[in-house]
Design a protein around this motif. Structure first.
Motif, PDB file in Angstrom:
ATOM      1  N   UNK A  52       0.824  -1.222   0.000  1.00  0.00           N
ATOM      2  CA  UNK A  52       0.000   0.000   0.000  1.00  0.00           C
ATOM      3  C   UNK A  52       0.852   1.263   0.000  1.00  0.00           C
ATOM      4  N   UNK A  53       2.000   1.195   0.667  1.00  0.00           N
ATOM      5  CA  UNK A  53       2.908   2.350   0.642  1.00  0.00           C
ATOM      6  C   UNK A  53       3.373   2.594  -0.806  1.00  0.00           C
ATOM      7  N   UNK A  54       3.751   1.526  -1.499  1.00  0.00           N
ATOM      8  CA  UNK A  54       4.240   1.667  -2.886  1.00  0.00           C
ATOM      9  C   UNK A  54       3.134   2.198  -3.800  1.00  0.00           C
ATOM     10  N   UNK A  55       1.916   1.704  -3.613  1.00  0.00           N
ATOM     11  CA  UNK A  55       0.788   2.203  -4.419  1.00  0.00           C
ATOM     12  C   UNK A  55       0.619   3.703  -4.182  1.00  0.00           C
ATOM     13  N   UNK A  56       0.761   4.109  -2.927  1.00  0.00           N
ATOM     14  CA  UNK A  56       0.598   5.524  -2.570  1.00  0.00           C
ATOM     15  C   UNK A  56       1.641   6.403  -3.243  1.00  0.00           C
ATOM     16  N   UNK A  57       2.921   6.033  -3.110  1.00  0.00           N
ATOM     17  CA  UNK A  57       3.966   6.895  -3.707  1.00  0.00           C
ATOM     18  C   UNK A  57       3.903   6.857  -5.232  1.00  0.00           C
ATOM     19  N   UNK A  58       3.472   5.728  -5.783  1.00  0.00           N
ATOM     20  CA  UNK A  58       3.324   5.634  -7.237  1.00  0.00           C
ATOM     21  C   UNK A  58       2.212   6.590  -7.709  1.00  0.00           C
ATOM     22  N   UNK A  59       1.098   6.614  -6.976  1.00  0.00           N
ATOM     23  CA  UNK A  59      -0.024   7.492  -7.353  1.00  0.00           C
ATOM     24  C   UNK A  59       0.375   8.960  -7.220  1.00  0.00           C
ATOM     25  N   UNK A  60       1.102   9.285  -6.154  1.00  0.00           N
ATOM     26  CA  UNK A  60       1.480  10.677  -5.903  1.00  0.00           C
ATOM     27  C   UNK A  60       2.502  11.180  -6.933  1.00  0.00           C
ATOM     28  N   UNK A  61       3.475  10.337  -7.262  1.00  0.00           N
ATOM     29  CA  UNK A  61       4.548  10.781  -8.172  1.00  0.00           C
ATOM     30  C   UNK A  61       4.187  10.553  -9.646  1.00  0.00           C
ATOM     31  N   UNK A  62       3.189   9.714  -9.902  1.00  0.00           N
ATOM     32  CA  UNK A  62       2.822   9.400 -11.289  1.00  0.00           C
ATOM     33  C   UNK A  62       3.805   8.444 -11.963  1.00  0.00           C
ATOM     34  N   UNK A  63       4.679   7.793 -11.176  1.00  0.00           N
ATOM     35  CA  UNK A  63       5.652   6.831 -11.722  1.00  0.00           C
ATOM     36  C   UNK A  63       5.120   5.401 -11.529  1.00  0.00           C
ATOM     37  N   UNK A  64       5.485   4.475 -12.411  1.00  0.00           N
ATOM     38  CA  UNK A  64       4.924   3.120 -12.308  1.00  0.00           C
ATOM     39  C   UNK A  64       5.456   2.351 -11.109  1.00  0.00           C
ATOM     40  N   UNK A  65       4.701   1.332 -10.725  1.00  0.00           N
ATOM     41  CA  UNK A  65       5.216   0.417  -9.696  1.00  0.00           C
ATOM     42  C   UNK A  65       4.960  -1.007 -10.159  1.00  0.00           C
ATOM     43  N   UNK A  66       5.740  -1.935  -9.579  1.00  0.00           N
ATOM     44  CA  UNK A  66       5.583  -3.341  -9.945  1.00  0.00           C
ATOM     45  C   UNK A  66       5.622  -4.209  -8.686  1.00  0.00           C
ATOM     46  N   UNK A  67       4.702  -5.162  -8.603  1.00  0.00           N
ATOM     47  CA  UNK A  67       4.712  -6.137  -7.508  1.00  0.00           C
ATOM     48  C   UNK A  67       5.749  -7.198  -7.830  1.00  0.00           C
ATOM     49  N   UNK A  68       6.613  -7.504  -6.864  1.00  0.00           N
ATOM     50  CA  UNK A  68       7.707  -8.458  -7.088  1.00  0.00           C
ATOM     51  C   UNK A  68       7.506  -9.686  -6.213  1.00  0.00           C
ATOM     52  N   UNK A  69       7.781 -10.861  -6.800  1.00  0.00           N
ATOM     53  CA  UNK A  69       7.766 -12.107  -6.050  1.00  0.00           C
ATOM     54  C   UNK A  69       9.035 -12.155  -5.182  1.00  0.00           C
ATOM     55  N   UNK A  70       8.843 -12.354  -3.885  1.00  0.00           N
ATOM     56  CA  UNK A  70       9.982 -12.356  -2.950  1.00  0.00           C
ATOM     57  C   UNK A  70      11.038 -13.412  -3.337  1.00  0.00           C
ATOM     58  N   UNK A  71      10.587 -14.568  -3.817  1.00  0.00           N
ATOM     59  CA  UNK A  71      11.535 -15.639  -4.184  1.00  0.00           C
ATOM     60  C   UNK A  71      12.353 -15.197  -5.399  1.00  0.00           C
ATOM     61  N   UNK A  72      11.676 -14.549  -6.350  1.00  0.00           N
ATOM     62  CA  UNK A  72      12.387 -14.013  -7.519  1.00  0.00           C
ATOM     63  C   UNK A  72      13.414 -12.963  -7.061  1.00  0.00           C
ATOM     64  N   UNK A  73      13.043 -12.208  -6.034  1.00  0.00           N
ATOM     65  CA  UNK A  73      13.991 -11.241  -5.454  1.00  0.00           C
ATOM     66  C   UNK A  73      15.251 -11.958  -4.993  1.00  0.00           C
ATOM     67  N   UNK A  74      15.084 -13.070  -4.268  1.00  0.00           N
ATOM     68  CA  UNK A  74      16.268 -13.815  -3.806  1.00  0.00           C
ATOM     69  C   UNK A  74      17.103 -14.280  -4.997  1.00  0.00           C
ATOM     70  N   UNK A  75      16.449 -14.797  -6.051  1.00  0.00           N
ATOM     71  CA  UNK A  75      17.205 -15.208  -7.250  1.00  0.00           C
ATOM     72  C   UNK A  75      18.037 -14.024  -7.749  1.00  0.00           C
ATOM     73  N   UNK A  76      17.421 -12.843  -7.766  1.00  0.00           N
ATOM     74  CA  UNK A  76      18.093 -11.653  -8.322  1.00  0.00           C
ATOM     75  C   UNK A  76      19.168 -11.071  -7.408  1.00  0.00           C
ATOM     76  N   UNK A  77      19.278 -11.582  -6.167  1.00  0.00           N
ATOM     77  CA  UNK A  77      20.394 -11.130  -5.326  1.00  0.00           C
ATOM     78  C   UNK A  77      21.717 -11.546  -5.970  1.00  0.00           C
ATOM     79  N   UNK A  78      21.662 -12.546  -6.858  1.00  0.00           N
ATOM     80  CA  UNK A  78      22.871 -12.968  -7.587  1.00  0.00           C
ATOM     81  C   UNK A  78      23.268 -12.008  -8.705  1.00  0.00           C
ATOM     82  N   UNK A  79      22.399 -11.059  -9.019  1.00  0.00           N
ATOM     83  CA  UNK A  79      22.691 -10.107 -10.107  1.00  0.00           C
ATOM     84  C   UNK A  79      23.044  -8.721  -9.567  1.00  0.00           C
ATOM     85  N   UNK A  80      23.329  -8.633  -8.270  1.00  0.00           N
ATOM     86  CA  UNK A  80      23.492  -7.300  -7.677  1.00  0.00           C
ATOM     87  C   UNK A  80      24.918  -6.759  -7.701  1.00  0.00           C
ATOM     88  N   UNK A  81      25.889  -7.624  -7.888  1.00  0.00           N
ATOM     89  CA  UNK A  81      27.253  -7.130  -7.723  1.00  0.00           C
ATOM     90  C   UNK A  81      27.933  -6.797  -9.038  1.00  0.00           C
TER      91      UNK A  81
END
Ligand code: KG4
Ligand code: ZN
Length: 338
Positions: free
Chosen positions: A91-120
């Motif tokens: 809900x916080x993300x929906x709020x800031x997205x609505x206020x700023x007019x910038x898009x938001x995306x819901x992310x799967x937490x497990x996919x987030x962990x997979x992507x921790x391998x792409x951070x460095x």
């Protein structure tokens, strides 16, 4: 593209700012309210997220040297996790997205962990085999390409992190138990006793941790108080050896079967020193590159959520204001587009 990531799926309130793959900031506030309960109390987690989400985001923006107006998109965990906790971030993300007019995306937490391998700076390259090991998940997945997964197997009962936490509780150690067992295991004798490896005789890429947990319980209860005190570190070492051994065995078998030369480990248990050492040694023997994210990116954090969200936003995917939280979201579910 500058992305603000938000993570509130369990007991960490986290916010991060990424400039494409570069992490400008990654603020993690771990909730202390659960310490006396031996696990996460969902209602307390939601309330603590409510108190923390705004200051944590403000700190991430300040440390990243950017203001809200400079953010191009928001990425927020919308499952799996505790529904009340997820809803705070969502809900916080929906709020800031609505206020700023910038898009938001819901992310799967497990996919987030997979992507921790792409951070460095030297991220892993696709295709690779990902071993996901956390408090809620134990899963082997082939990452064929960005956002393309082939699930090979997962735990049939407890997650490995859950087994670490439950064994720690049994031994009288505080929550979360994984780091405590890791620390004590270094002082104990791994050969003290042989605990069973779940499903090790079966031809499967699934895991099972309930038998190991019960074996530790039975052994612990057979000891007198003095013996328990004397052998606490030995029990930790023997348990950790068994828990890690089956993870390494399955991962190497899967890498061989699918002809993969790179393995990425992700999730809170990827911080375990025994797993890091055993997996690296096994990989070196077989010419397989083993990649572990930096410690701060192993346990729950918003940088990994922002990184996965970046990949989806780059493809033009965005979520609607009606998106819900999904406590049992699976890797590969496309619910963020509902
Ligand atoms: O990924 P994570 O922060 O949250 C979930 O998505 O579940 O993982 C938390 C899990 C907990 O079970 C914790 O005990 C475990 O990761 N953990 C560890 C270590 N650090 C965290 N387990 C073993 N050794 C560690 N050093
Ligand atoms: Zn996690």
């Amino acid at each position: 593209m500058k992305i603000l990531g938000i993570e509130t799926s369990c007991d960490e309130t986290s916010a991060a700012v990424l400039d494409n793959q570069i992490v400008l900031s990654n603020v993690i506030s771990s909730q202390q309210v659960h310490l006396n309960f031996g696990g996460v109390v969902p209602e307390l987690a939601s309330r603590a997220h409510l108190r923390k989400v705004i200051p944590v985001v403000e700190q991430a923006l300040a440390e990243g040297g950017v203001c809200l107006a400079e953010i191009d998109g928001f990425a927020v965990t919308h499952g799996p996790g505790l529904v009340g906790a997820l809803l705070v971030g969502l809900n916080y993300a929906k709020g800031v997205s609505a206020v700023t007019g910038k898009p938001y995306i819901g992310v799967n937490h497990i996919e987030g962990h997979v992507y921790s391998n792409f951070l460095e700076d030297s991220p892993i390259e696709c295709p690779f085999l990902c071993l996901l090991v956390s408090g809620g998940h134990t899963q082997l997945v082939v990452v064929r390409d960005h956002l393309e997964y082939q699930a090979l197997g997962k735990t049939r009962d407890d997650a490995v992190g859950e087994a670490f936490d439950k064994v720690a509780k049994l031994l009288g150690l505080p929550y979360p138990g994984g780091p405590q067992i890791d620390r004590l295991a270094a002082q104990g004798d791994p050969e003290y006793t042989e605990f069973p490896l779940g499903l090790h005789k079966e031809k499967t890429f699934d895991f099972s941790y309930s038998g190991l947990k019960t074996a530790v319980l039975t052994h612990w209860q057979s000891l007198g108080a003095a013996e328990q005190e004397r052998h606490q570190a030995d029990v930790c070492a023997a348990f950790q050896k068994a828990a890690v051994k089956i993870l390494v065995k399955r991962t190497m078998e899967a890498a061989k079967k699918y002809g993969l030369k790179a393995v990425g480990v992700a999730g809170g248990v990827a911080a375990n020193s025994g797993l890091r050492k055993a997996m690296k040694t096994a990989g070196e023997k077989r010419g397989i590159v083993v990649h572990f994210p930096k410690m701060a990116f192993c346990t729950d954090n918003a940088a990994m959520i922002a990184r996965a969200g970046l990949e989806r936003l780059k493809r033009g995917e965005t979520s609607k204001a009606t998106l819900n939280a999904f406590p049992s979201l699976q890797l590969g579910d496309a619910r963020h587009l509902l």
